[in-house]
Write an enzyme that holds these catalytic residues in place. Structure first.
Site, mmCIF file in Angstrom:
data_model
loop_
_atom_site.group_PDB
_atom_site.id
_atom_site.type_symbol
_atom_site.label_atom_id
_atom_site.label_comp_id
_atom_site.label_asym_id
_atom_site.label_seq_id
_atom_site.Cartn_x
_atom_site.Cartn_y
_atom_site.Cartn_z
ATOM 1 N N THR A 101 39.248 40.458 37.849
ATOM 2 C CA THR A 101 37.987 39.827 37.468
ATOM 3 C C THR A 101 37.849 39.866 35.955
ATOM 4 O O THR A 101 38.183 40.871 35.324
ATOM 5 C CB THR A 101 36.783 40.516 38.144
ATOM 6 N N HIS A 126 39.644 56.224 45.746
ATOM 7 C CA HIS A 126 40.237 57.544 45.537
ATOM 8 C C HIS A 126 40.716 58.171 46.857
ATOM 9 O O HIS A 126 41.393 59.198 46.849
ATOM 10 C CB HIS A 126 39.209 58.465 44.879
#
Length: 425
Positions: free
Chosen positions: A344, A396
């Protein structure tokens, strides 16, 4: 009797809203003919009938939310081949006959009915998606909108004009003009301040909001940052931009460099090209790179398929074509599904730094930002260099900090020495 059902749309789409019925009860339907337009979270799609016959019943109305596999209409197959022409012929005669009676008996009442019948079967069908969306938001019946287009197409400006016209007499004549106000007042939010405008979120915007909140609650999202000196990339572009355009008929932009760098880094750190399903990790050995594009309807992420197999020119052409389709509302579901990683570019709007949100079920997204000339230490000297901050948001749960940082450093290294992009293939 046969049922028209909502078909499988895409892997992440399970429902949609009926934007417009293209066929009305009593209309003849051929197999493969469009019967309605469905507004999904990503794009509008037209649903076909798998049967030939007469559409006998709608099982859902415009604006209703329907699920994949749900029956939405009934087709009478016995009313097909021979019955349909007979059924349609009287309709044509009646439509022509009514105005004749109306001229003799009640011109003020019958003529509008004839026009309404015609508009419901023709004007609605050729109204632009933007006009239909605006009409739904403002509670306006498209059949009552005056059309300026010689082809009869209802446009956004026609809906705007229709919405503004009734509001003028609404103030002096409170009673006659309460109906449109009542439709908008049905919104769950009530505001007694005339300086505040209450606008219902479109289905697509509601979905974007819901998914952004969902991914933040379901993923262990973390963002790491770095900066890249784009001197080498800009110098390379300046040397080759003219010949590149002549040879490939497309400009050499930054996105092809970043896409190539991302692919090279994904090959070194494959977990960023994976996704989680339950207790399993799906490692993907292909590189379908999503490129976020901002549109009036919200952010969409069309996908460059097999980007690792494409040249710089092919990537630039793909991204350019997808961006045009996105802004013209022409993207198909196949353009939006199945991406493995997303890029993006907030820099196009002047963003200096941001923390992009994951595009689930992907586990990584790279944020590009605006290029700023800043003083940088180069050896023992201070030089002004074109610098960009990079941001990598990652899940994560499967990507550790070491891998995330290494991934971003790999991108930085390849962009600062762009010859590596050619070597990594």
């Amino acid at each position: 009797m046969a049922e028209v059902k909502v078909p499988e749309l895409a892997e992440s789409i399970s429902e949609g809203s009926i934007a417009q019925w293209l066929k009305q009860p009593g209309d003849h339907v051929e197999k493969g003919e469009y019967v309605l337009e469905l507004e999904t979270d990503k794009v509008n799609v037209e649903i076909i009938s798998d049967y030939t016959g007469t559409l006998s019943e709608h099982l859902a109305e415009e604006g209703d939310t329907v699920q994949v596999g749900q029956a939405i209409a009934i087709v009478d197959e016995n009313g097909s081949a021979t019955a349909a022409p007979k059924a349609e012929a009287p309709k044509v005669e009646e439509a022509k006959a009514e105005p004749v009676k109306a001229e003799k008996a009640a011109p003020a009442k019958e003529a509008p009915k004839a026009e309404a019948k015609e508009s419901s079967s023709t004007q609605q069908v050729i109204a632009s998606p933007a006009a239909r969306k605006l009409a739904r938001e403002k509670g306006i019946d498209l059949t009552q909108v005056p059309v300026a287009d010689p082809l009869g197409r209802v446009r956004v400006q026609d809906v705007e004009a229709a919405s503004n016209a009734p509001e003028a007499p609404a103030a002096p004549a409170a009673a006659p003009k309460q109906a449109p106000a009542a439709k908008q007042a049905a919104a769950p939010v009530e505001v007694n301040d005339d300086r505040i405008e209450v606008v219902k979120m479109t289905r697509r915007r509601q979905t974007i909001a819901k998914r952004l909140v969902q991914v933040q609650s379901e993923a262990a999202m973390l963002t790491t940052f770095n900066e890249v000196d784009l001197s080498a990339v800009m110098e390379l572009r300046n040397r080759h931009k003219d010949s590149f355009v002549k040879t490939n008929d497309v400009k050499l932009g930054f996105m092809s460099f970043f896409t190539k760098a991302v692919i090279g880094a994904l090959k070194k750190y494959p977990l960023l090209n994976a996704e989680i399903q339950g207790d399993h990790i799906l490692k993907k050995n292909f590189y379908d790179i999503g490129v976020a594009v901002s549109t009036d309807e919200g952010l969409v992420v069309p996908v460059v398929r097999d980007a690792d197999r494409k040249s710089f020119a092919e990537i630039e052409k793909n991204i350019s074509d997808l961006a045009v389709k996105a802004r013209n509302n022409k993207l198909g579901l196949s353009d939006l599904s199945g991406g493995t990683f997303t890029i993006t570019n907030g820099g196009t709007f002047g963003s200096l730094l941001s923390t992009p949100i994951l595009n689930a079920p992907q586990v990584g997204i790279l944020g590009m930002h605006t290029i700023k000339t800043r003083p940088i230490a180069v050896g023992d000297q201070i030089e002004n260099r074109p610098m960009m901050y990079l941001a990598l948001s990652y899940d994560h749960r499967i990507v550790d900090g070491k891998e995330a940082v290494g991934f971003l450093v790999a991108i930085k290294d390849m962009l600062e020495d762009p010859e590596q992009l050619l070597l990594q293939g």
